[in-house]
Design a protein around this motif. Sequence first.
Motif, PDB file in Angstrom:
ATOM      1  N   TYR A 145      -3.869   6.657 -16.297  1.00 36.41           N
ATOM      2  CA  TYR A 145      -3.461   5.734 -15.625  1.00 36.41           C
ATOM      3  C   TYR A 145      -4.739   5.045 -14.381  1.00 36.41           C
ATOM      4  CZ  TYR A 145      -3.943   8.390 -10.882  1.00 36.41           C
ATOM      5  OH  TYR A 145      -3.504   9.068 -10.161  1.00 36.41           O
ATOM      6  N   ARG A 146      -4.800   3.491 -14.565  1.00 34.76           N
ATOM      7  CA  ARG A 146      -4.838   2.970 -14.122  1.00 34.76           C
ATOM      8  C   ARG A 146      -4.664   1.917 -12.886  1.00 34.76           C
ATOM      9  NH1 ARG A 146      -6.636  -1.700 -14.650  1.00 34.76           N
ATOM     10  NH2 ARG A 146      -5.688  -2.466 -16.420  1.00 34.76           N
ATOM     11  N   ILE A 147      -5.019   1.650 -11.664  1.00 37.21           N
ATOM     12  CA  ILE A 147      -3.948   1.305 -10.464  1.00 37.21           C
ATOM     13  C   ILE A 147      -5.527   0.143 -10.386  1.00 37.21           C
ATOM     14  CG2 ILE A 147      -2.831   0.902  -8.756  1.00 37.21           C
ATOM     15  CD1 ILE A 147      -2.239   3.775  -9.200  1.00 37.21           C
ATOM     16  N   LYS A 148      -4.663  -0.984  -9.935  1.00 35.70           N
ATOM     17  CA  LYS A 148      -5.792  -2.192 -10.143  1.00 35.70           C
ATOM     18  C   LYS A 148      -4.930  -2.803  -8.845  1.00 35.70           C
ATOM     19  CE  LYS A 148      -8.680  -5.935 -10.656  1.00 35.70           C
ATOM     20  NZ  LYS A 148      -8.989  -7.073 -11.838  1.00 35.70           N
ATOM     21  N   ILE A 149      -5.420  -2.262  -7.274  1.00 36.07           N
ATOM     22  CA  ILE A 149      -4.474  -3.888  -6.524  1.00 36.07           C
ATOM     23  C   ILE A 149      -5.801  -4.685  -6.143  1.00 36.07           C
ATOM     24  CG2 ILE A 149      -4.663  -1.497  -5.355  1.00 36.07           C
ATOM     25  CD1 ILE A 149      -1.999  -2.850  -3.327  1.00 36.07           C
ATOM     26  N   ASP A 150      -4.783  -5.651  -4.797  1.00 36.83           N
ATOM     27  CA  ASP A 150      -5.891  -7.130  -4.534  1.00 36.83           C
ATOM     28  C   ASP A 150      -5.681  -6.654  -3.185  1.00 36.83           C
ATOM     29  OD1 ASP A 150      -6.989  -9.023  -3.583  1.00 36.83           O
ATOM     30  OD2 ASP A 150      -5.500 -10.634  -5.159  1.00 36.83           O
ATOM     31  N   GLU A 170       0.834  -1.111  -0.123  1.00 40.73           N
ATOM     32  CA  GLU A 170      -0.168  -0.119  -0.184  1.00 40.73           C
ATOM     33  C   GLU A 170       1.008   1.450  -0.105  1.00 40.73           C
ATOM     34  OE1 GLU A 170      -4.545   1.454   2.551  1.00 40.73           O
ATOM     35  OE2 GLU A 170      -2.360   0.469   3.109  1.00 40.73           O
ATOM     36  N   ASP A 171       2.242   0.936   0.630  1.00 41.58           N
ATOM     37  CA  ASP A 171       3.258   2.473   0.825  1.00 41.58           C
ATOM     38  C   ASP A 171       2.763   2.245  -0.414  1.00 41.58           C
ATOM     39  OD1 ASP A 171       2.316   2.972   3.200  1.00 41.58           O
ATOM     40  OD2 ASP A 171       3.679   2.025   4.324  1.00 41.58           O
ATOM     41  N   GLU A 222      -1.478   6.511 -21.638  1.00 43.05           N
ATOM     42  CA  GLU A 222      -1.727   5.257 -20.720  1.00 43.05           C
ATOM     43  C   GLU A 222      -1.156   4.065 -19.838  1.00 43.05           C
ATOM     44  OE1 GLU A 222      -5.974   3.157 -19.384  1.00 43.05           O
ATOM     45  OE2 GLU A 222      -5.513   2.483 -21.109  1.00 43.05           O
ATOM     46  N   ILE A 223      -1.203   4.798 -18.261  1.00 43.01           N
ATOM     47  CA  ILE A 223      -0.498   3.705 -17.910  1.00 43.01           C
ATOM     48  C   ILE A 223      -1.465   2.620 -16.629  1.00 43.01           C
ATOM     49  CG2 ILE A 223       2.006   3.349 -16.109  1.00 43.01           C
ATOM     50  CD1 ILE A 223       3.001   6.057 -16.806  1.00 43.01           C
ATOM     51  N   CYS A 224      -0.944   1.498 -17.087  1.00 44.71           N
ATOM     52  CA  CYS A 224      -1.520   0.144 -15.806  1.00 44.71           C
ATOM     53  C   CYS A 224      -0.844   0.042 -15.312  1.00 44.71           C
ATOM     54  CB  CYS A 224      -2.580  -0.536 -16.612  1.00 44.71           C
ATOM     55  SG  CYS A 224      -3.513   0.212 -18.573  1.00 44.71           S
ATOM     56  N   LEU A 225      -1.358  -0.715 -14.225  1.00 45.10           N
ATOM     57  CA  LEU A 225      -1.086  -0.774 -12.584  1.00 45.10           C
ATOM     58  C   LEU A 225      -1.480  -2.236 -12.169  1.00 45.10           C
ATOM     59  CD1 LEU A 225       1.725  -1.901 -10.703  1.00 45.10           C
ATOM     60  CD2 LEU A 225       1.026  -0.153  -9.569  1.00 45.10           C
ATOM     61  N   ASP A 226      -1.393  -3.099 -12.423  1.00 35.75           N
ATOM     62  CA  ASP A 226      -2.249  -4.055 -11.641  1.00 35.75           C
ATOM     63  C   ASP A 226      -1.613  -5.245 -10.995  1.00 35.75           C
ATOM     64  OD1 ASP A 226      -4.574  -3.878 -13.457  1.00 35.75           O
ATOM     65  OD2 ASP A 226      -3.426  -4.589 -14.645  1.00 35.75           O
ATOM     66  N   ILE A 227      -2.038  -5.336  -9.317  1.00 37.57           N
ATOM     67  CA  ILE A 227      -1.312  -5.762  -8.213  1.00 37.57           C
ATOM     68  C   ILE A 227      -2.462  -6.734  -8.092  1.00 37.57           C
ATOM     69  CG2 ILE A 227       0.119  -5.948  -6.574  1.00 37.57           C
ATOM     70  CD1 ILE A 227       0.932  -2.657  -6.317  1.00 37.57           C
ATOM     71  N   ASN A 228      -2.104  -8.576  -8.352  1.00 38.01           N
ATOM     72  CA  ASN A 228      -2.672  -9.369  -7.495  1.00 38.01           C
ATOM     73  C   ASN A 228      -1.390 -10.299  -6.750  1.00 38.01           C
ATOM     74  OD1 ASN A 228      -5.061  -8.222  -9.109  1.00 38.01           O
ATOM     75  ND2 ASN A 228      -3.924  -8.802 -10.653  1.00 38.01           N
ATOM     76  N   LYS A 229      -2.612 -11.430  -5.790  1.00 35.54           N
ATOM     77  CA  LYS A 229      -2.453 -12.532  -5.469  1.00 35.54           C
ATOM     78  C   LYS A 229      -2.028 -13.673  -6.062  1.00 35.54           C
ATOM     79  CE  LYS A 229      -1.757 -15.029  -0.826  1.00 35.54           C
ATOM     80  NZ  LYS A 229      -2.719 -14.765   0.579  1.00 35.54           N
ATOM     81  N   ILE A 274       4.138   5.620  -6.279  1.00 28.75           N
ATOM     82  CA  ILE A 274       3.360   5.891  -7.436  1.00 28.75           C
ATOM     83  C   ILE A 274       2.599   6.457  -7.473  1.00 28.75           C
ATOM     84  CG2 ILE A 274       2.231   4.161  -9.627  1.00 28.75           C
ATOM     85  CD1 ILE A 274       4.634   2.442  -7.815  1.00 28.75           C
ATOM     86  N   ILE A 275       1.038   7.242  -6.978  1.00 28.20           N
ATOM     87  CA  ILE A 275       0.528   8.105  -7.407  1.00 28.20           C
ATOM     88  C   ILE A 275       0.821   9.050  -7.195  1.00 28.20           C
ATOM     89  CG2 ILE A 275      -1.553   8.274  -6.334  1.00 28.20           C
ATOM     90  CD1 ILE A 275      -3.008   5.810  -5.204  1.00 28.20           C
ATOM     91  N   ALA A 276       1.268   9.711  -6.006  1.00 29.06           N
ATOM     92  CA  ALA A 276       2.232  10.751  -6.359  1.00 29.06           C
ATOM     93  C   ALA A 276       2.771  10.843  -7.490  1.00 29.06           C
ATOM     94  CB  ALA A 276       3.353  11.134  -4.517  1.00 29.06           C
ATOM     95  N   PHE A 277       3.664  10.351  -7.688  1.00 29.12           N
ATOM     96  CA  PHE A 277       4.453  10.396  -9.231  1.00 29.12           C
ATOM     97  C   PHE A 277       3.902  10.589  -9.950  1.00 29.12           C
ATOM     98  CE2 PHE A 277       6.421   8.358 -12.716  1.00 29.12           C
ATOM     99  CZ  PHE A 277       7.436   9.365 -12.700  1.00 29.12           C
TER     100      PHE A 277
END
Length: 581
Positions: free
Chosen positions: A451-456, A428-429, A489-496, A434-437
């Motif tokens: 941009y699109r950020i998706k986090i599990d 999360e930190d 567009e920048i996409c960030l996906d973080i999954n488990k 990354i969001i600030a950047f």
Amino acid sequence: MKFNNIRLRNKFLILYIFAVFLPIMLTNIIFYMITTESVKDQKTHDIDLILKQIKTDFLESVDDAIGISTSLYTDNLMNEFFERSYDTPLEYIESYDRTLRGFNKYGPSFSSIQKIEFYTNNPTVLYSGGVRYLGEEEWEGTDKEKNDSLPIIKRTTKANGESNLSVIRKLNFFKTYNEYAKVVKVDIDNLVLDSIFQNVTFEGDIFLINNKGIVEYAKNKELEWENQDISFRGIDIPENAQMFQETIHHNSGLKDWQIVGVIAEQEILEEVYQSRRFLYYVAFFNLIIPTAIIIIISNTFYSRLMKIVTHIKKVKNQQFQVIKGPEDQDEIGTLIKEYNRMIIKIKELINDVYKVNIQKKNLQLQKKQAQLSALQSQIDPHFLFNALETIRMRSIIKKEEETARIIHNMAKMLRNSITWGKDWVVVEDEVNIIIAFLEIQKYRFGSKLTYRIKIDPQIKQNIIPNMSILPFVENASIHGIEPRKSEGEICLDINKIDSTIEVIVKDNGPGFNSDKLTSLLESLTTQEQIGEHVGIKNVYYRLKLYYGNNFDFSIESQTGAGTRIKLVFPVQNEGLKGINR
């Protein structure tokens, strides 16, 4: 009291009691109890089967006798023969030859039948050849006035004193033949009864008891039950004997009869006693042999460890003595060898480099002190943070909210870069930085950047190496969005995924050609000087440092089709020891 404060000898004693003695004793006690109950149950089951078999064999013999009596009961010629009045003895003999001469044919057909006799009060018959006078004694046990057609079973005694268990039945099936009383008596062979009740597999006494409680047969001949009525209640049964009953439910005169088996408890438990002796032997060997082995091994451990402790105590008094003795190959022997090597090394260090090391340590200490003084003289980073905060507040007062937000994001990134010594952060930190950047970049590019950020949510508090994702987002912004003339567009996906964290960073920038992509991947594996692609190489080498080969890193890119970077590393919890946060 802490366990580590207990002496080693006492620890071995505790280990022996709780790991050897008590388990063996409890195991044998439980096994003995289970075995005893199992043997008792099996013995009881066997006795029940024996009594059921005796009951079945006895009923077969009784059924044979009842079957014969039923056949004679419904024999018209037989009833007519006894009902007829004969004028002369010769007339009776001729009728006897025609009717009764072959009646004993049933004997050879049924091995359980000893003899068949007829009783009548017809005065014109001759009382011989299996025909007897029906007197009061023969009526005993029956109601001669009652028209009862069912057979009765009773013990009868002959003139010679021999007694038999007999089936007695009135011959009154045909109502037209009731002038004279007629009875048939079928004797069950005593040898058959003996073979049934003298069961060698049953080690106690067996009794056949009628519905009045009188013993009709007993395995024990000393009771003299054959010539007198003996009540079962009057028989002296030993206190420790166990009684087993099998009730006979039969439509004939055997209703509520019982077969009772009496056996001494000693006979039932004989197998238990044998198994008990076997358990004693097993428990003895299971206890003595492990005890001897544990004593021998524990003594070797204890004596050698005490020798090590004694020499270590001497070290504090500067007595550096080598432990003498054979060089054993186990862990304690290795410990002794390493101790001896350490003692020799200590002596060499004291004699050769002790003073030199003291001087070197003093120089290092002075150097560290100078570095600390130099650091203390530098500008406090909080001055920069306070200055940025002042500018941000002035922007808010002037209602320049966008500028204030960008300054706030710059302050967060500056703080994160200054605290570079922080090795691990939660997901999360990292995403917040990354969001600030991206917000700063969006301020720069305007509508050109989305941009699109998706986090599990499951992995927000899992830890990852600090700054392990941001450099790839930065590359996507610089090399993917900046060259574009249209919207990027920048996409960030973080999954488990199972027990791993999968990170995917995509952009729709110009991408790489295959040659450049191959060159970049080869530069990572050859570990050449960092040179170009500092951010990617820096992250790759740090991940390899943290995870070894236990992570995956891949880049997919085509000219004009954007770039896709994939990171996969193990899931780690926030509370791992040694994490610098």
